[in-house]
Write a protein that holds these residues in place. Structure first.
Motif, short mmCIF file in Angstrom:
data_model
loop_
_atom_site.label_atom_id
_atom_site.label_comp_id
_atom_site.label_asym_id
_atom_site.label_seq_id
_atom_site.Cartn_x
_atom_site.Cartn_y
_atom_site.Cartn_z
N ARG A 92 0.83 -1.21 0.00
CA ARG A 92 0.00 0.00 0.00
C ARG A 92 0.87 1.26 0.00
N GLU A 93 1.94 1.22 0.77
CA GLU A 93 2.84 2.38 0.83
C GLU A 93 3.50 2.59 -0.53
N ALA A 94 3.94 1.51 -1.15
CA ALA A 94 4.56 1.61 -2.48
C ALA A 94 3.56 2.13 -3.51
N ALA A 95 2.30 1.70 -3.39
CA ALA A 95 1.28 2.12 -4.34
C ALA A 95 1.01 3.62 -4.25
N GLU A 96 1.06 4.17 -3.04
CA GLU A 96 0.87 5.61 -2.89
C GLU A 96 1.99 6.38 -3.60
N THR A 97 3.21 5.87 -3.46
CA THR A 97 4.34 6.50 -4.15
C THR A 97 4.18 6.36 -5.65
N ALA A 98 3.78 5.17 -6.10
CA ALA A 98 3.59 4.94 -7.54
C ALA A 98 2.53 5.86 -8.11
N LYS A 99 1.46 6.06 -7.37
CA LYS A 99 0.40 6.94 -7.84
C LYS A 99 0.91 8.38 -7.95
N GLY A 100 1.72 8.80 -7.00
CA GLY A 100 2.30 10.14 -7.07
C GLY A 100 3.20 10.31 -8.28
N ILE A 101 4.02 9.30 -8.55
CA ILE A 101 4.90 9.34 -9.72
C ILE A 101 4.07 9.39 -11.00
N LEU A 102 3.06 8.54 -11.05
CA LEU A 102 2.21 8.47 -12.23
C LEU A 102 1.46 9.78 -12.45
N SER A 103 0.93 10.35 -11.39
CA SER A 103 0.22 11.61 -11.49
C SER A 103 1.13 12.72 -11.99
N ARG A 104 2.34 12.79 -11.43
CA ARG A 104 3.29 13.81 -11.85
C ARG A 104 3.66 13.62 -13.32
N ALA A 105 3.91 12.39 -13.74
CA ALA A 105 4.26 12.11 -15.13
C ALA A 105 3.13 12.50 -16.08
N CYS A 106 1.90 12.24 -15.66
CA CYS A 106 0.75 12.60 -16.49
C CYS A 106 0.59 14.11 -16.61
N ARG A 107 0.83 14.81 -15.51
CA ARG A 107 0.74 16.28 -15.56
C ARG A 107 1.83 16.85 -16.47
N GLN A 108 3.01 16.26 -16.41
CA GLN A 108 4.09 16.70 -17.28
C GLN A 108 3.75 16.42 -18.74
N ALA A 109 3.16 15.26 -19.01
CA ALA A 109 2.79 14.92 -20.38
C ALA A 109 1.73 15.87 -20.91
N LEU A 110 0.76 16.22 -20.06
CA LEU A 110 -0.27 17.16 -20.49
C LEU A 110 0.34 18.53 -20.76
N ALA A 111 1.24 18.96 -19.89
CA ALA A 111 1.91 20.25 -20.10
C ALA A 111 2.69 20.24 -21.40
N SER A 112 3.33 19.11 -21.72
CA SER A 112 4.08 18.99 -22.96
C SER A 112 3.16 19.11 -24.17
N GLU A 113 1.98 18.50 -24.09
CA GLU A 113 1.02 18.60 -25.18
C GLU A 113 0.55 20.04 -25.37
N ARG A 114 0.28 20.73 -24.27
CA ARG A 114 -0.15 22.12 -24.35
C ARG A 114 0.95 23.00 -24.94
#
Length: 304
Positions: free
Chosen positions: A161-183
C-alpha cells in the motif's frame, strides 16, 4: 432502505511485489474508485474475484483476468511482452487519467495516455520481463525497495500500500508533465504558423519546443526565440537536426562565438547583445527584436 453496493473485489498475488503490480493497482484504484484489494495466491479467492492481475495464470481481458506469467503471454503490437501494468494501463489508463490529472480535457486524454505508455509503462513492462535494462536507479528497482527487509515488522500488504501511494504520485506527476508537454506543443505549433518566416519561431515565454518541432514536422525551422526566466534577456537558440543531438541545423556565425556584451554587440551589429556561446548553438540579447534580428542575420550570413 437500499442496500450498500458491494465494492469490486480485486486480487493480485501476496508476498513480494514488483513495480508492475504496484503501478497496476495505482491505476485501477484511480480508475475504479474504492475497490477491495486482496493479495492472495489462493485459487478459490482468485476465482471469486471481479478482477485479477499479475496472478492466476489466465489472460482474458473480457473476463478481467490480467496475468502474464504463461508461455503464450500477451504481447504489444510490436511483440514486446506486457507486464500486468501494461495490460491494466491499456484497458483502464484512459479512465484513470481524470483522477490523475484533474481538469484534463477529453481531447488530451489520448495523447497523454500514449506518452505515458511509451515513456513510463513500457519501461516497466520491459524490466519486468527481463528484456530491458533495470540498473541502479531504475524505477522498477526503486519500487521494489519498498518490500520489507527480512527483519522488518511491516507486513508485505502494508508495504504494498505504501509503495502504491508513491507509484500513484509518480504516475500523477508524469501525467501532468505529459499534459503540459502537449499544451506547449500546441502553442509552439501556433507560433510557428503565425511566424512571417518559417525558419524562425518566436515564443512569448520559455516552453519545451522540441516535441512540436520534431513531431510537428517543422522541418524548415532553424531558430527558436524565447525570453529567459530570470536574466531579462531573449535567447536565440539554434535547432538541432534531431532530438538529443549536439549539432545544429544552422550554427550561429563563427565571428560571434565566445563573445560577450560590447564585443558581441559590435560583432553582431546590435546595441544590446549579451553573449554568444562558443559552440554556436545559442546567443542572447536584451530585447525581443534584437534576438529575432540575430536569427535573421545568421540565416542571411549563411546564405552568403
Amino acid at each position: 432502505m437500499a442496500g450498500v453496493a458491494e465494492k469490486m473485489k480485486v486480487v493480485t498475488h501476496s508476498g513480494q511485489f514488483h513495480a508492475d503490480d504496484v503501478f497496476a493497482f495505482a491505476v485501477l484504484q484511480t480508475a475504479l474508485g474504492d475497490i477491495d484489494l486482496v493479495r492472495s495466491r489462493d485459487a478459490q479467492v482468485i476465482a471469486q474475484a471481479d478482477l485479477v492481475f499479475d496472478v492466476g495464470g489466465i489472460y482474458d481481458a473480457d473476463r478481467r483476468r490480467y496475468d502474464h506469467h504463461m508461455r503464450d503471454l500477451p504481447r504489444r503490437p510490436d511483440g514486446t511482452p506486457y507486464s500486468s501494468v501494461g495490460l491494466i494501463w491499456r484497458d483502464f489508463g484512459r479512465a484513470a487519467l481524470p483522477g490523475l490529472v484533474p481538469g484534463i480535457g477529453d481531447e488530451a486524454i489520448g495523447a497523454v495516455w500514449q506518452t505515458i505508455d511509451e515513456e513510463l509503462i513500457l519501461l516497466i513492462d520491459q524490466a519486468d520481463n527481463g528484456i530491458g535494462p533495470a540498473g541502479p536507479g531504475h524505477l522498477a528497482l526503486l519500487i521494489e525497495a519498498f518490500n520489507p527487509a527480512w527483519d522488518s515488522l511491516q507486513t508485505y500488504d502494508e508495504a504494498f500500500r505504501e509503495a502504491a501511494e508513491t507509484a500513484k504520485g509518480i504516475l500523477s506527476r508524469a501525467c501532468r508533465q505529459a499534459l503540459a508537454s502537449e499544451r506547449a506543443a500546441a502553442m509552439v505549433l501556433a507560433a510557428a504558423k503565425q511566424s512571417p518566416d518559417r525558419r524562425i519561431i518566436v515564443l512569448d515565454r520559455k516552453l519545451p519546443w522540441e516535441k512540436a518541432v520534431y513531431e510537428g514536422n517543422l522541418n524548415e525551422a532553424l531558430f527558436v526565440i524565447y525570453p529567459s526566466e530570470d536574466r531579462g534577456a531573449w535567447y536565440c537558440r539554434a535547432i538541432p537536426p534531431e532530438p538529443s543531438s549536439f549539432g545544429q541545423r544552422l550554427s550561429l556565425p563563427e565571428a560571434w562565438r565566445g563573445l560577450q556584451d560590447k564585443a558581441f554587440s559590435e560583432a553582431a551589429g546590435i546595441t544590446d547583445g549579451v553573449f554568444c556561446h562558443p559552440s554556436g548553438f545559442i546567443c542572447g540579447a536584451r530585447s525581443r527584436e534584437s534576438a529575432i534580428g540575430l536569427a535573421a542575420q545568421a540565416i542571411a550570413l549563411a546564405q552568403g
